[in-house]
Design a protein around this motif. Structure first.
Motif, PDB file in Angstrom:
ATOM      1  N   THR A 246      39.384  52.262   6.877  1.00 45.51           N
ATOM      2  CA  THR A 246      38.222  53.030   7.345  1.00 45.51           C
ATOM      3  C   THR A 246      38.210  54.324   6.592  1.00 45.51           C
ATOM      4  O   THR A 246      39.108  54.607   5.773  1.00 45.51           O
ATOM      5  CB  THR A 246      38.306  53.293   8.858  1.00 45.51           C
ATOM      6  OG1 THR A 246      39.402  54.168   9.101  1.00 45.51           O
ATOM      7  CG2 THR A 246      38.458  51.993   9.642  1.00 45.51           C
TER       8      THR A 246
ATOM      9  N   THR B  99      38.868  57.073   7.714  1.00 39.55           N
ATOM     10  CA  THR B  99      39.929  58.000   8.182  1.00 39.55           C
ATOM     11  C   THR B  99      41.282  57.343   8.325  1.00 39.55           C
ATOM     12  O   THR B  99      42.265  58.011   8.629  1.00 39.55           O
ATOM     13  CB  THR B  99      39.537  58.595   9.557  1.00 39.55           C
ATOM     14  OG1 THR B  99      39.383  57.508  10.465  1.00 39.55           O
ATOM     15  CG2 THR B  99      38.271  59.403   9.460  1.00 39.55           C
ATOM     16  N   SER B 100      41.424  56.059   8.132  1.00 34.43           N
ATOM     17  CA  SER B 100      42.733  55.430   8.366  1.00 34.43           C
ATOM     18  C   SER B 100      42.877  54.152   7.572  1.00 34.43           C
ATOM     19  O   SER B 100      41.873  53.596   7.104  1.00 34.43           O
ATOM     20  CB  SER B 100      42.904  55.136   9.863  1.00 34.43           C
ATOM     21  OG  SER B 100      42.009  54.113  10.256  1.00 34.43           O
TER      22      SER B 100
ATOM     23  N   THR C  17      45.069  50.542   8.101  1.00 32.72           N
ATOM     24  CA  THR C  17      45.967  49.778   8.983  1.00 32.72           C
ATOM     25  C   THR C  17      46.750  48.800   8.129  1.00 32.72           C
ATOM     26  O   THR C  17      46.194  48.046   7.336  1.00 32.72           O
ATOM     27  CB  THR C  17      45.151  49.027  10.049  1.00 32.72           C
ATOM     28  OG1 THR C  17      44.393  49.968  10.800  1.00 32.72           O
ATOM     29  CG2 THR C  17      46.058  48.233  10.955  1.00 32.72           C
TER      30      THR C  17
ATOM     31  N   ARG D 219      50.680  54.895  10.232  1.00 32.03           N
ATOM     32  CA  ARG D 219      49.281  55.235   9.925  1.00 32.03           C
ATOM     33  C   ARG D 219      49.249  56.448   9.023  1.00 32.03           C
ATOM     34  O   ARG D 219      50.131  57.303   9.100  1.00 32.03           O
ATOM     35  CB  ARG D 219      48.489  55.548  11.202  1.00 32.03           C
ATOM     36  CG  ARG D 219      48.215  54.300  12.059  1.00 32.03           C
ATOM     37  CD  ARG D 219      47.349  54.693  13.228  1.00 32.03           C
ATOM     38  NE  ARG D 219      46.994  53.527  14.040  1.00 32.03           N
ATOM     39  CZ  ARG D 219      46.217  53.585  15.098  1.00 32.03           C
ATOM     40  NH1 ARG D 219      45.710  54.743  15.475  1.00 32.03           N
ATOM     41  NH2 ARG D 219      45.923  52.483  15.779  1.00 32.03           N
ATOM     42  N   ARG D 220      48.193  56.450   8.224  1.00 31.37           N
ATOM     43  CA  ARG D 220      47.985  57.639   7.377  1.00 31.37           C
ATOM     44  C   ARG D 220      46.542  58.070   7.510  1.00 31.37           C
ATOM     45  O   ARG D 220      45.610  57.283   7.358  1.00 31.37           O
ATOM     46  CB  ARG D 220      48.265  57.320   5.911  1.00 31.37           C
ATOM     47  CG  ARG D 220      48.049  58.540   5.042  1.00 31.37           C
ATOM     48  CD  ARG D 220      48.372  58.221   3.620  1.00 31.37           C
ATOM     49  NE  ARG D 220      48.144  59.390   2.793  1.00 31.37           N
ATOM     50  CZ  ARG D 220      48.225  59.403   1.471  1.00 31.37           C
ATOM     51  NH1 ARG D 220      48.584  58.267   0.845  1.00 31.37           N
ATOM     52  NH2 ARG D 220      47.985  60.505   0.790  1.00 31.37           N
ATOM     53  N   LYS D 221      46.281  59.282   7.735  1.00 28.61           N
ATOM     54  CA  LYS D 221      44.928  59.820   7.897  1.00 28.61           C
ATOM     55  C   LYS D 221      44.483  60.404   6.617  1.00 28.61           C
ATOM     56  O   LYS D 221      45.240  61.073   5.937  1.00 28.61           O
ATOM     57  CB  LYS D 221      44.919  60.891   9.002  1.00 28.61           C
ATOM     58  CG  LYS D 221      45.165  60.285  10.374  1.00 28.61           C
ATOM     59  CD  LYS D 221      45.083  61.357  11.414  1.00 28.61           C
ATOM     60  CE  LYS D 221      45.279  60.838  12.798  1.00 28.61           C
ATOM     61  NZ  LYS D 221      45.199  61.846  13.833  1.00 28.61           N
TER      62      LYS D 221
END
Length: 707
Positions: A687, A689-690, A692, A705-707
């Motif tokens: 997405t 912002t992330s 998965t 997770r990485r933002k």
């Protein structure tokens, strides 16, 4: 004036015997018989010398006494000397060969006879041998010779030469070596060792000789100052003959006179001295015949006998006699036992020329005895009586105070040299390895080198034969002494807290000492939890239920009249150690952890030997021991715990006394395994912002997770 002599012109015998050179007499046992020799002395300037012998060696002058008497007399108007030998109450062993020798200046002759003792009555009571000495005219054929045998040509029986009844060599040869000295003294032998050595070399059997029809006798004996005659008979009188003394040829002189009589060759040795005592031999052509000459000192006569003497105990005693020769050999006896001049002997023998003296410096009662002297020619005896004088005490015994273990030395002096006895509390004291009794002169001493307590008492010395005693008292003292041998280093005594201490200290002292215990400035009494108890040979420090605060120095002091003794005794009260602080868990694993702790603040007075560790589940009340051997370190690794379960641990300290109480528990901890890293990662969705990501396997349900 020159004097010349011829053969005696007359010899008259009694009617009992025929006239011959060698006579035999039958004599009744138990009877008396007298042999008489008469010498006419008209032309003699002095008395001739006459000697009687039995056998070859025995001079009868040395045997004169109860059964044998020698007499002599002189008739002035007839100028005749009469010499008698009388045998009294004869015994069978008196039988044998006898000889009479007469000499004057350098002239000599002899006559021998046999005596047989029988129980029959055919006995000769008296034999008269007369010899008239007359001055001869000049030119006489036989001038210079004195010979009985010239008068006795008519022989009815040819006398066979026989061994003498008593022969010194036979005596020495058959005697025990311990008897040699006695025999030598009895027969006047001065060089016993030399005689034995020389006689051992002598040939007892005479070998046949072509040159000598008759040889020398194996040995000859002559008195000092006398004359000896050696004679050999040659088979061929034309053979040249030489005489030797110790290998040196003998030349004619006034001392050595040579005579020829047909086949006989004679050597006279005049005025014999000890230098003539030697080995002699004579050579005829290539053959040799030898003999030994023994020169004997004349018998020593007792010219002034001993005298009976009375004296007192302690006095100096001198018993003296005089003999016929200077510095003669004289033996002393006490009750028949010979006395010697041993430096350790109380008897001292003094010789001053002809005078011989037995000296007793301080006579004692037991010196009362019969004393005698004996020479080779006589003896004398006398009685010595030693009596007591009134006794005086010159130095009395003194009361003594003696330290135990030191020497007890009692000494007294009395006026007389007598023995005595020592008593303690009325009991006789005998000398022993421990008790020494000394007596020297008038001084008596009692010594115990190392005194004991039992030596205290009343002592008394009682001189023998006197009704008197000398008393004193001995008091034994012993400085007080503490015996601390059983204590530890630095007199340290260890006791476990809570226990009872009973410390017994052995003590000695005479009189028994007083005992004092103290701690610091405070005296320890005989009551209370800490108290002192006293006994005859010990003192006891008692501490009931010892506490750590009782540790410290206690002083014990002993006192009596002889001194004092003191010592410090260290009391050490030991206990189990204090519990350690709560342990810390510094690291946790899947089924293990690492724990550490600090040693206890107080080790109980005894070094920490190690630790025990326990654990339990937090929700449980039951602790479990993790080690059965002491842990020497302050770190430990418990194992085999259940992952995810909370636990607690605690520690016990151990010393020589025992184990401490447990420490406080540690903070609870949970064993847990470490999470593994993820594998086979893949992006699942993206997405704005992330992102998965999914893994083939999630380790511990981790989502990254990485933002």
């Amino acid at each position: 004036m020159e004097q010349k002599w011829k053969k005696p012109v007359e010899m008259q015998l009694s009617n009992h015997v025929p006239q011959q050179l060698h006579y035999s007499f039958l004599f009744l046992k138990g009877g008396n018989i007298t042999f008489i020799a008469k010498v006419e002395a008209k032309d003699l300037l002095r008395k001739p010398n006459v000697k009687w012998f039995k056998g070859k060696w025995m001079d009868l002058a040395s045997k004169a006494g109860k059964h044998l008497q020698l007499k002599e007399s002189f008739e002035r108007h007839t100028k005749i000397h009469t010499f008698e030998m009388q045998i009294i109450k004869a015994k069978e062993n008196y039988a044998g060969n006898y000889r009479c020798e007469v000499s004057y200046k350098d002239k000599f002759d002899s006559c021998s006879f046999d005596l047989e003792v029988t129980e029959s009555s055919q006995a000769a009571p008296s034999i008269d041998i007369r010899s008239a000495f007359k001055r001869s005219g000049e030119g006489q054929e036989d001038a210079g010779e004195l010979d009985f045998s010239g008068l006795l040509k008519r022989r009815e029986v040819k006398q066979q030469e026989e061994e003498p009844e008593v022969d010194v060599w036979d005596l020495l040869k058959n005697a025990n070596p311990s008897e040699y000295e006695k025999i030598a003294f009895q027969y006047g032998i001065t060089d016993l060792r030399g005689m034995l050595k020389r006689l051992k070399r002598m040939r007892r059997e005479v070998k046949k000789s072509a040159a000598f029809a008759k040889g020398l006798d194996p040995a000859y004996q002559v008195d000092k100052g006398g004359k000896v005659r050696f004679m050999v008979e040659l088979a061929d009188p034309t053979v040249e003959l030489k005489w030797y003394k110790n290998g040196q040829e003998i030349r004619p002189s006034a001392k050595y006179i040579f005579e020829h009589k047909g086949n006989q060759r004679i050597l006279f040795i005049n005025n014999c001295t000890m230098a003539d005592d030697a080995r002699y031999y004579v050579t005829a052509g290539d053959e040799k015949c030898s003999t030994e000459l023994f020169v004997r000192d004349p018998p020593i006569l007792v010219t002034k006998g001993l005298e009976d003497t009375s004296t007192y105990v302690g006095e100096r005693v001198e018993l003296s006699c005089e003999v016929s020769e200077d510095d003669a050999n004289v033996k002393w006896f006490r009750n028949g036992v010979e006395l010697t001049n041993d430096p350790k002997s109380r008897y001292r023998i003094k010789v001053e020329g002809k005078k011989h003296t037995l000296v007793i410096e301080e006579a004692a009662k037991n010196d009362t005895a019969t004393y005698s002297v004996m020479t080779t020619g006589g003896q004398s005896e006398a009685k010595l009586a030693v009596d007591l004088r009134p006794l005086k005490i010159s130095l009395a015994l003194e009361d003594q105070t003696v330290r135990l273990g030191q020497e007890i030395h009692l000494k007294c002096e009395i006026s007389e040299n007598v023995e005595g006895k020592w008593y303690k509390n009325g009991q006789l004291i005998e000398a022993s390895d421990r008790v020494k009794l000394y007596h020297k002169g008038r001084i008596h001493r009692f010594v115990i080198p190392v005194s004991a307590v039992d030596d205290e008492g009343e002592y008394m010395f009682v001189p023998d034969a006197y009704n008197i005693n000398i008393p004193c008292k001995v008091h034994i003292v012993d400085p007080p002494k503490l015996h601390l041998d059983g204590l530890g280093e630095n007199n340290t005594v260890t006791v476990v807290a809570g226990n009872k201490l009973r410390l017994e200290i052995p003590i000695t002292g005479e009189p028994p000492p007083k005992v004092f215990w103290s701690r610091g400035d405070k005296m320890v009494t005989d009551s209370g939890r800490i108290r002192a108890e006293s006994y005859p040979d010990s003192s006891c420090l008692v501490i009931d239920a010892a506490e750590r605060e009782d540790s410290g120095a206690f002083r014990i002091t002993l006192k009596n009249e002889a001194g004092e003794d003191t010592a410090l005794i260290n009391i050490k009260v030991v206990d189990v150690p204090d519990p350690p602080q709560a342990p810390n868990v510094t690291e946790v694993g899947e089924d293990w952890c690492i724990m550490t702790w600090e040693p206890p603040a107080n080790d109980g007075g005894s070094p920490i030997l190690g630790y025990f560790i326990e654990r339990k589940k937090k929700q449980s009340s039951r602790w479990m021991r993790l080690n059965f051997e002491l842990c020497k370190e302050t770190t430990f690794e418990p194992k085999k715990m259940i992952e995810g379960v909370a636990y607690e641990v605690r520690v016990f300290a151990v010393n020589a006394i025992g184990m401490s109480k447990p420490s406080m528990p540690s903070k609870s901890f949970v064993p847990l395994a470490v999470t593994s890293p993820p594998t086979l990662l893949a992006v699942d969705s993206v997405t704005d912002t992330s992102v998965t990501m999914k893994a083939g396997r999630l380790c511990g349900g981790i989502l990254l997770r990485r933002k």
